[in-house]
Design an enzyme around this catalytic site. Structure first.
Site, PDB file in Angstrom:
ATOM      1  N   GLU A  70      98.016 121.559  60.507  1.00  0.00           N
ATOM      2  CA  GLU A  70      97.167 120.863  59.722  1.00  0.00           C
ATOM      3  C   GLU A  70      97.292 119.326  59.625  1.00  0.00           C
ATOM      4  OE1 GLU A  70      97.585 121.900  55.395  1.00  0.00           O
ATOM      5  OE2 GLU A  70      95.844 120.674  54.920  1.00  0.00           O
ATOM      6  N   ASP A  90     100.862 125.581  58.921  1.00  0.00           N
ATOM      7  CA  ASP A  90     100.378 124.745  57.432  1.00  0.00           C
ATOM      8  C   ASP A  90     102.015 124.499  56.784  1.00  0.00           C
ATOM      9  OD1 ASP A  90      99.586 123.541  55.097  1.00  0.00           O
ATOM     10  OD2 ASP A  90      98.143 124.921  54.578  1.00  0.00           O
ATOM     11  N   ILE A  92     102.809 122.705  54.323  1.00  0.00           N
ATOM     12  CA  ILE A  92     102.876 123.047  52.764  1.00  0.00           C
ATOM     13  C   ILE A  92     101.507 123.551  52.468  1.00  0.00           C
ATOM     14  CG2 ILE A  92     103.016 122.201  50.336  1.00  0.00           C
ATOM     15  CD1 ILE A  92     104.902 119.679  51.606  1.00  0.00           C
ATOM     16  N   ASP A  93     101.029 124.996  52.224  1.00  0.00           N
ATOM     17  CA  ASP A  93     100.019 125.424  51.657  1.00  0.00           C
ATOM     18  C   ASP A  93     100.234 125.322  50.326  1.00  0.00           C
ATOM     19  OD1 ASP A  93      97.392 126.578  52.102  1.00  0.00           O
ATOM     20  OD2 ASP A  93      98.413 128.227  51.361  1.00  0.00           O
ATOM     21  N   THR A  95      99.231 122.009  48.513  1.00  0.00           N
ATOM     22  CA  THR A  95      99.929 120.671  48.730  1.00  0.00           C
ATOM     23  C   THR A  95      99.561 120.157  47.040  1.00  0.00           C
ATOM     24  OG1 THR A  95      99.626 120.299  50.988  1.00  0.00           O
ATOM     25  CG2 THR A  95      99.562 118.177  49.400  1.00  0.00           C
ATOM     26  N   ASP A 220      95.520 127.753  56.733  1.00  0.00           N
ATOM     27  CA  ASP A 220      95.874 128.254  55.484  1.00  0.00           C
ATOM     28  C   ASP A 220      95.831 129.829  55.652  1.00  0.00           C
ATOM     29  OD1 ASP A 220      95.351 125.908  54.071  1.00  0.00           O
ATOM     30  OD2 ASP A 220      93.105 125.978  54.307  1.00  0.00           O
TER      31      ASP A 220
HETATM   32  C1  IPD Z   1      94.664 124.458  50.565  1.00  0.00           C
HETATM   33  C2  IPD Z   1      95.243 125.793  49.574  1.00  0.00           C
HETATM   34  C3  IPD Z   1      94.095 125.986  48.358  1.00  0.00           C
HETATM   35  C4  IPD Z   1      92.846 126.481  49.096  1.00  0.00           C
HETATM   36  C5  IPD Z   1      92.326 125.285  49.951  1.00  0.00           C
HETATM   37  C6  IPD Z   1      93.337 124.894  51.149  1.00  0.00           C
HETATM   38  P1  IPD Z   1      96.765 122.873  51.413  1.00  0.00           P
HETATM   39  O1  IPD Z   1      95.660 124.241  51.589  1.00  0.00           O
HETATM   40  O2  IPD Z   1      95.520 126.772  50.259  1.00  0.00           O
HETATM   41  O3  IPD Z   1      94.488 127.054  47.927  1.00  0.00           O
HETATM   42  O4  IPD Z   1      92.064 126.523  48.017  1.00  0.00           O
HETATM   43  O5  IPD Z   1      91.044 125.680  50.746  1.00  0.00           O
HETATM   44  O6  IPD Z   1      92.952 123.925  51.777  1.00  0.00           O
HETATM   45  O7  IPD Z   1      95.666 121.665  51.609  1.00  0.00           O
HETATM   46  O8  IPD Z   1      97.328 122.802  50.085  1.00  0.00           O
HETATM   47  O9  IPD Z   1      97.296 123.182  52.720  1.00  0.00           O
END
Ligand code: IPD
Length: 281
Positions: A70, A90, A92-93, A95, A220
């Site tokens: 990411e 990813d 930190i999924d 964030t 993600d």
């Molecule tokens: C996000 C999370 C969130 C989702 C977003 C993602 P991130 O990833 O998974 O739940 O709604 O579409 O982009 O930015 O925290 O790695």
């Protein structure tokens, strides 16, 4: 090759655990927040540090493998999925959850060969839950096998989704219009953990029947997609048909019946693909 991928998976589990420790330690400190595509698309130094930690550690062991991360993509690297062994990361999924210390954050590592997911590892580090799946080998949480819910009646279901990071009123209207249709089926409830990876682990675990979102990225959902299919679930595009992990659209459900009903209810649109060429300057 099977043994080699098992070694890679063992390494992914070890490095995800180490990355999760770094994330949990950082949750105790002040977190310096920066923004990416918009004021609500957040990133921290921990996201960047953890991604580097994972990539460096994998490169030492598997120097020929490729990466889609990411934060590397945010820094300008290409997001191309080739047939080469590729780690899709990813760091930190969730964030936004991390920034607010909302306790659902995950390190997500998917591994693809010939454009097919070979394994997926999602470490929900605050909960200390290590979700793992190997193609053809089942899905597990902390070593315990996972199975999707057997519920086929959507009126008895919990569905999860997210609101995404666009605050453009038209985009928000589309999200709410879909949500209204889903709620009014009616379903038992709608949830969202704030991380796509953990939402998919919830489908794999059987505590929610389905998850859908338009606007997610390949990092993600890469690992979570294998968790869902190996736990007996189905993946679909939001207009039906096969899911394309680069398309930024996904329905992950316990059954075809529930996935198809969601497809019928939601209002689809096409965000720019993850593998679209960056705009020329
Ligand atoms: C996000 C999370 C969130 C989702 C977003 C993602 P991130 O990833 O998974 O739940 O709604 O579409 O982009 O930015 O925290 O790695």
């Amino acid at each position: 090759m099977a043994d080699l991928w098992q070694n890679a998976m063992d390494h992914a589990v070890a490095v995800a655990r180490r990355a999760g420790e770094v994330v949990c330690e950082a949750l105790q400190d002040d977190r310096k927040v920066m923004t990416k595509s918009s004021s609500v698309d957040l990133v921290t130094q921990t996201d960047q540090k953890v991604e580097q930690l994972i990539i460096q550690s994998v490169k030492e062991k598997f120097p020929t493998h490729r990466f889609i991360g990411e934060e590397s993509v945010a820094a300008g690297e290409a997001c191309d999925l080739t047939s080469a062994p590729t780690w899709i990361i990813d760091p930190i999924d969730g964030t936004t959850n991390f920034v607010h210390a909302f306790p659902f954050v995950a390190v997500s590592i998917g591994f693809s060969v010939n454009k097919q997911m070979e394994f997926g590892v999602v470490y929900s580090c605050v909960e200390d839950k290590m979700y793992t799946a190997r193609r053809g080998g089942g899905a597990f949480c902390n070593g315990v096998p996972l199975q999707v819910s057997a519920q086929e009646d959507i009126q008895q279901a919990i569905i999860s989704t997210e609101f995404g990071s666009s605050r453009d009123p038209e985009a928000v209207d589309q999200i709410f219009s879909s949500l209204r249709s889903i709620l009014c089926i009616p379903v038992h409830g709608v949830r969202g953990a704030g991380t796509a990876a953990i939402n998919m682990c919830h489908v794999a675990s059987g505590c929610v029947e389905a998850y859908y979102e338009i606007g997610v990225h390949v990092w993600d959902v890469a690992a979570g997609s294998l968790l869902v299919s190996e736990a007996g679930g189905v993946l679909m595009d939001v207009e039906g048909g096969a899911v394309d992990l680069m398309s930024r659209r996904i329905v992950a459900a316990n059954s075809r019946t529930i996935a198809e009903r969601i497809v019928n209810e939601i209002h689809s649109f096409r965000p720019p693909r993850d593998d679209a060429a960056p705009p020329s300057v």
